[in-house]
Design a protein around this motif. Structure first.
Motif, PDB file in Angstrom:
ATOM      1  N   LEU A 135      18.486  -0.356   9.422  1.00 25.22           N
ATOM      2  CA  LEU A 135      19.240  -1.529   9.866  1.00 25.22           C
ATOM      3  C   LEU A 135      18.405  -2.798   9.769  1.00 25.22           C
ATOM      4  O   LEU A 135      18.841  -3.797   9.180  1.00 25.22           O
ATOM      5  N   TYR A 136      17.210  -2.791  10.325  1.00 27.22           N
ATOM      6  CA  TYR A 136      16.367  -3.994  10.313  1.00 27.22           C
ATOM      7  C   TYR A 136      15.936  -4.365   8.900  1.00 27.22           C
ATOM      8  O   TYR A 136      15.830  -5.538   8.561  1.00 27.22           O
ATOM      9  N   SER A 137      15.717  -3.355   8.071  1.00 23.24           N
ATOM     10  CA  SER A 137      15.342  -3.611   6.680  1.00 23.24           C
ATOM     11  C   SER A 137      16.504  -4.211   5.900  1.00 23.24           C
ATOM     12  O   SER A 137      16.309  -5.119   5.078  1.00 23.24           O
ATOM     13  N   ALA A 138      17.719  -3.717   6.156  1.00 21.53           N
ATOM     14  CA  ALA A 138      18.901  -4.274   5.495  1.00 21.53           C
ATOM     15  C   ALA A 138      19.081  -5.743   5.883  1.00 21.53           C
ATOM     16  O   ALA A 138      19.389  -6.586   5.033  1.00 21.53           O
ATOM     17  N   LEU A 139      18.881  -6.050   7.153  1.00 28.81           N
ATOM     18  CA  LEU A 139      18.993  -7.441   7.603  1.00 28.81           C
ATOM     19  C   LEU A 139      17.954  -8.311   6.905  1.00 28.81           C
ATOM     20  O   LEU A 139      18.284  -9.383   6.383  1.00 28.81           O
ATOM     21  N   ASP A 140      16.717  -7.862   6.877  1.00 28.25           N
ATOM     22  CA  ASP A 140      15.669  -8.655   6.236  1.00 28.25           C
ATOM     23  C   ASP A 140      15.892  -8.785   4.730  1.00 28.25           C
ATOM     24  O   ASP A 140      15.570  -9.818   4.143  1.00 28.25           O
ATOM     25  N   ALA A 141      16.434  -7.765   4.096  1.00 31.77           N
ATOM     26  CA  ALA A 141      16.764  -7.870   2.665  1.00 31.77           C
ATOM     27  C   ALA A 141      17.882  -8.886   2.467  1.00 31.77           C
ATOM     28  O   ALA A 141      17.819  -9.722   1.556  1.00 31.77           O
ATOM     29  N   HIS A 142      18.879  -8.845   3.313  1.00 30.55           N
ATOM     30  CA  HIS A 142      20.016  -9.770   3.226  1.00 30.55           C
ATOM     31  C   HIS A 142      19.556 -11.223   3.383  1.00 30.55           C
ATOM     32  O   HIS A 142      19.965 -12.082   2.592  1.00 30.55           O
ATOM     33  N   ILE A 143      18.716 -11.496   4.358  1.00 32.29           N
ATOM     34  CA  ILE A 143      18.290 -12.888   4.560  1.00 32.29           C
ATOM     35  C   ILE A 143      17.344 -13.356   3.458  1.00 32.29           C
ATOM     36  O   ILE A 143      17.152 -14.556   3.296  1.00 32.29           O
ATOM     37  N   ARG A 144      16.818 -12.425   2.674  1.00 34.38           N
ATOM     38  CA  ARG A 144      15.996 -12.766   1.511  1.00 34.38           C
ATOM     39  C   ARG A 144      16.827 -12.794   0.228  1.00 34.38           C
ATOM     40  O   ARG A 144      16.296 -12.859  -0.861  1.00 34.38           O
ATOM     41  N   HIS A 145      18.135 -12.702   0.364  1.00 35.64           N
ATOM     42  CA  HIS A 145      19.097 -12.818  -0.733  1.00 35.64           C
ATOM     43  C   HIS A 145      19.066 -11.652  -1.711  1.00 35.64           C
ATOM     44  O   HIS A 145      19.410 -11.813  -2.877  1.00 35.64           O
ATOM     45  N   TYR A 146      18.672 -10.472  -1.248  1.00 37.48           N
ATOM     46  CA  TYR A 146      18.810  -9.270  -2.065  1.00 37.48           C
ATOM     47  C   TYR A 146      20.205  -8.703  -1.841  1.00 37.48           C
ATOM     48  O   TYR A 146      20.742  -8.760  -0.736  1.00 37.48           O
ATOM     49  N   ASP A 147      20.778  -8.140  -2.880  1.00 41.25           N
ATOM     50  CA  ASP A 147      21.973  -7.327  -2.713  1.00 41.25           C
ATOM     51  C   ASP A 147      21.507  -6.007  -2.101  1.00 41.25           C
ATOM     52  O   ASP A 147      20.493  -5.445  -2.528  1.00 41.25           O
ATOM     53  N   VAL A 148      22.237  -5.523  -1.115  1.00 37.08           N
ATOM     54  CA  VAL A 148      21.826  -4.324  -0.382  1.00 37.08           C
ATOM     55  C   VAL A 148      22.868  -3.229  -0.570  1.00 37.08           C
ATOM     56  O   VAL A 148      24.062  -3.457  -0.393  1.00 37.08           O
TER      57      VAL A 148
END
Length: 184
Positions: free
Chosen positions: A127-140
């Motif tokens: 969950l926390y990794s998905a959030l951090d990926a999202h705020i870094r503009h990665y598609d998750v």
């Protein structure tokens, strides 16, 4: 260019922690999905990055973390998804794969724009990794059959949050492609 990378979260684990017995059955269920993802990513020459907790061992490196996991109570949960010689490795100390790690830099060097997250624990590190990926503009992308949980209700809520709040694509491992991500 590597449009997608498979990120394997915290799977090199000796299962000697407080929640291990609650986690182990879910890990067993998720192993086939993780194995399929690893096989497909490797076949498609996509980067495979293991991001793993160092369990407070500040002088450890990936080989020591792997050996510790293989020497633990549940070697059978580690062997099927152990890194091969081409796998990349990042050590983390907290929940997110990005928090104070070089992962974002590594993914930038590989020109990755999409991360496929598998591993453990859905309601925590994933969950926390998905959030951090999202705020870094990665598609998750989160293949729901390739993530393990401690608490099923919290995992379900976490997956819903990833989909609704972070625009994560939830799918099954067999729907994931790496080289061309016009599909899952």
């Amino acid at each position: 260019m590597a449009p997608s990378a498979l990120i394997v979260i915290d799977m090199l684990n000796s299962y000697e922690h407080q929640d291990a017995e609650a986690l182990v059955p879910s890990v067993r269920d998720a192993l086939p999905g993780m194995g399929a993802l690893l096989k497909r990513a490797r076949a498609e020459d996509s980067p495979v990055v293991y991001v793993n907790d160092n369990f407070g061992r500040w002088r450890s490196h990936h080989g020591e973390i792997l050996q510790s996991a293989l020497s633990g109570r549940h070697r059978d949960l580690v062997e099927p998804i152990a890194p091969d010689e081409d796998a990349l490795f990042v050590v983390k100390a907290r929940h997110s794969i990005f928090f104070e790690t070089p992962l974002a830099y590594l993914l930038g060097q590989l020109e990755v724009r999409r991360v496929v997250l598998c591993g453990q624990v859905t309601e925590q590190c994933v969950l926390y990794s998905a959030l951090d990926a999202h705020i870094r503009h990665y598609d998750v992308v989160v293949p729901v059959d390739a993530v393990a949980h401690i608490d099923p209700a919290l995992a379900k809520a976490a997956l819903r949050m990833m989909e609704q709040n972070m625009s994560a694509l939830l799918c099954t491992s067999d729907a994931v492609t790496f080289a061309d991500h016009t599909t899952a």
